[in-house]
Design an enzyme around this catalytic site. Structure first.
Site, PDB file in Angstrom:
ATOM      1  N   GLU A  67      30.173  67.617   7.529  1.00  0.00           N
ATOM      2  CA  GLU A  67      30.882  67.875   8.163  1.00  0.00           C
ATOM      3  C   GLU A  67      31.939  68.797   8.490  1.00  0.00           C
ATOM      4  O   GLU A  67      30.705  70.016   8.603  1.00  0.00           O
ATOM      5  CB  GLU A  67      31.715  67.684   7.534  1.00  0.00           C
ATOM      6  CG  GLU A  67      32.548  67.840   6.267  1.00  0.00           C
ATOM      7  CD  GLU A  67      32.790  67.042   5.567  1.00  0.00           C
ATOM      8  OE1 GLU A  67      34.142  66.308   5.633  1.00  0.00           O
ATOM      9  OE2 GLU A  67      33.415  67.620   3.976  1.00  0.00           O
ATOM     10  N   ASP A  98      40.398  75.032   4.159  1.00  0.00           N
ATOM     11  CA  ASP A  98      39.685  74.530   5.368  1.00  0.00           C
ATOM     12  C   ASP A  98      40.339  75.273   6.148  1.00  0.00           C
ATOM     13  O   ASP A  98      40.656  75.249   7.072  1.00  0.00           O
ATOM     14  CB  ASP A  98      39.908  72.840   6.112  1.00  0.00           C
ATOM     15  CG  ASP A  98      39.904  71.864   5.149  1.00  0.00           C
ATOM     16  OD1 ASP A  98      38.400  72.023   4.105  1.00  0.00           O
ATOM     17  OD2 ASP A  98      40.312  70.830   5.427  1.00  0.00           O
TER      18      ASP A  98
HETATM   19  O1  FUB Z   1      40.507  68.350   4.156  1.00  0.00           O
HETATM   20  C1  FUB Z   1      39.878  67.286   4.583  1.00  0.00           C
HETATM   21  C2  FUB Z   1      38.345  67.190   4.482  1.00  0.00           C
HETATM   22  O2  FUB Z   1      37.642  67.882   3.556  1.00  0.00           O
HETATM   23  C3  FUB Z   1      37.791  68.418   5.724  1.00  0.00           C
HETATM   24  O3  FUB Z   1      38.157  67.398   7.656  1.00  0.00           O
HETATM   25  C4  FUB Z   1      36.788  67.863   5.199  1.00  0.00           C
HETATM   26  O4  FUB Z   1      35.650  68.851   6.398  1.00  0.00           O
HETATM   27  C5  FUB Z   1      36.710  68.068   3.981  1.00  0.00           C
HETATM   28  O5  FUB Z   1      36.717  70.132   3.731  1.00  0.00           O
END
Ligand code: FUB
Length: 319
Positions: free
Chosen positions: A219, A11
């Protein structure tokens, strides 16, 4: 090109501060929690910061642990994707964390140095929820925070910024749940306004539906500006693509333009886009070095190109 060989980081949020690139990743670890759709296996409990003044030739410097769950008064568990913004010589880290009742909130931690350490504020941002904060500074100095993520990120539990009784996604033919955006107050510690939904339109000018899993927001929001256009980019989650949409202001609406990165090895895909020394780079992650373990991801960078009309050339993720 992989960026950190001896640990699992994911991320990446990347910014140019004081002439150097600073990388703010999640710090993946093996905690033994089985994989599920709530993302309990992403059980991260601290952040490191990395920097470099030459992304193509110089290894990243690891500045060590800069914030951990045990430093945060309201903490429950799970430090997911963070981001950092700079204002008046201070650095503000925005992070999602489940509180003691297992609800994701967004917190802020402050430092005098882009490499930390960061000191957490005593409470989460008022009115905040869900995950994946990304902060964009517009040319006029205003800061906007983008956030939200479905499934384990809990965005389906909210409508109009209020928690609903039984969290659920809309029907396939209803508008998709949007990422959220709010301008930050001058002190960078609170929303200056009620968060608004980021509407993504198809070529026909109609908002994307929740059933459009290949294109709808899931997301990992990111905002950047290229040649005066605003580029909102994001992950489609269960179809594993990084996509983008363009608009004329930080709030949108944005029109869907295409795929930046096709699926990688691993379930999640997450990124940031930044200009450095006249080139544009996509920072992202995959799970190749861990042999495909979705919760043990590794940081990567690749240069990206734009066509004359502002299209981002698609990169193959290899998944
Ligand atoms: O790293 C945990 C979660 O997985 C992140 O917040 C999302 O965007 C995904 O990458």
């Amino acid at each position: 090109m992989y960026l950190v060989e001896n640990d699992f980081m994911a991320d990446p949020s990347v910014h140019l501060f004081d002439g150097k690139l600073y990388v703010y990743p999640s710090h993946d670890r093996e905690s033994g929690i089985p994989e599920n759709d709530d993302g309990d296996h992403f059980d991260m409990n601290d952040y490191h910061v990395f920097s470099t003044s030459d992304i193509e030739n110089e290894p990243l410097t690891d500045h060590g642990v800069v914030l951990k769950v045990s430093d945060i008064a309201w903490a429950g568990r799970q430090l997911w994707d963070c981001d950092v913004a700079c204002k008046n010589g201070k650095y503000y880290m925005y992070y999602p964390l489940k509180d003691k009742t297992d609800i994701f909130r967004l917190g802020v931690a402050i430092s005098d140095n882009p490499a930390g350490p960061f000191i957490a504020q005593p409470d989460p941002i008022r009115g905040s929820y869900s995950i994946d904060p990304a902060v964009f500074e517009d040319s006029n100095g205003a800061h906007y925070i983008y956030f939200g993520g479905l499934w384990g990120g809990q965005l389906q539990r909210y409508r109009c910024n209020k928690a609903i009784e039984c969290g659920h996604e809309p029907g396939d033919n209803e508008p998709a749940l949007p990422s959220r955006v709010a301008q930050l107050k001058d002190d960078m510690l609170e929303f200056a306004e009620e968060p608004r939904g980021i509407v993504i339109l198809g070529e026909d000018g109609v908002p994307l539906n929740a059933g459009d899993h290949d294109r709808r927001f899931f997301e990992a929001s990111w905002m950047h500006k290229h040649n005066g256009k605003y580029y909102f980019s994001y992950s489609t989650g269960n179809t594993h693509k990084l996509c983008y949409a363009t608009g004329d202001n930080p709030y949108g609406p944005f029109t869907y333009r295409g795929i930046i990165l096709t699926p990688v090895v691993g379930w999640t895909t997450h990124h940031s886009i930044v200009e450095f020394k006249g080139k544009w780079y996509l920072f992202h992650h995959d799970s190749v070095p861990s042999g495909g373990k979705t919760w043990l991801r590794s940081l990567k960078v690749v240069e990206i190109d734009y066509s004359e009309d502002g299209e981002i050339m698609t990169i193959a993720g290899g998944g």
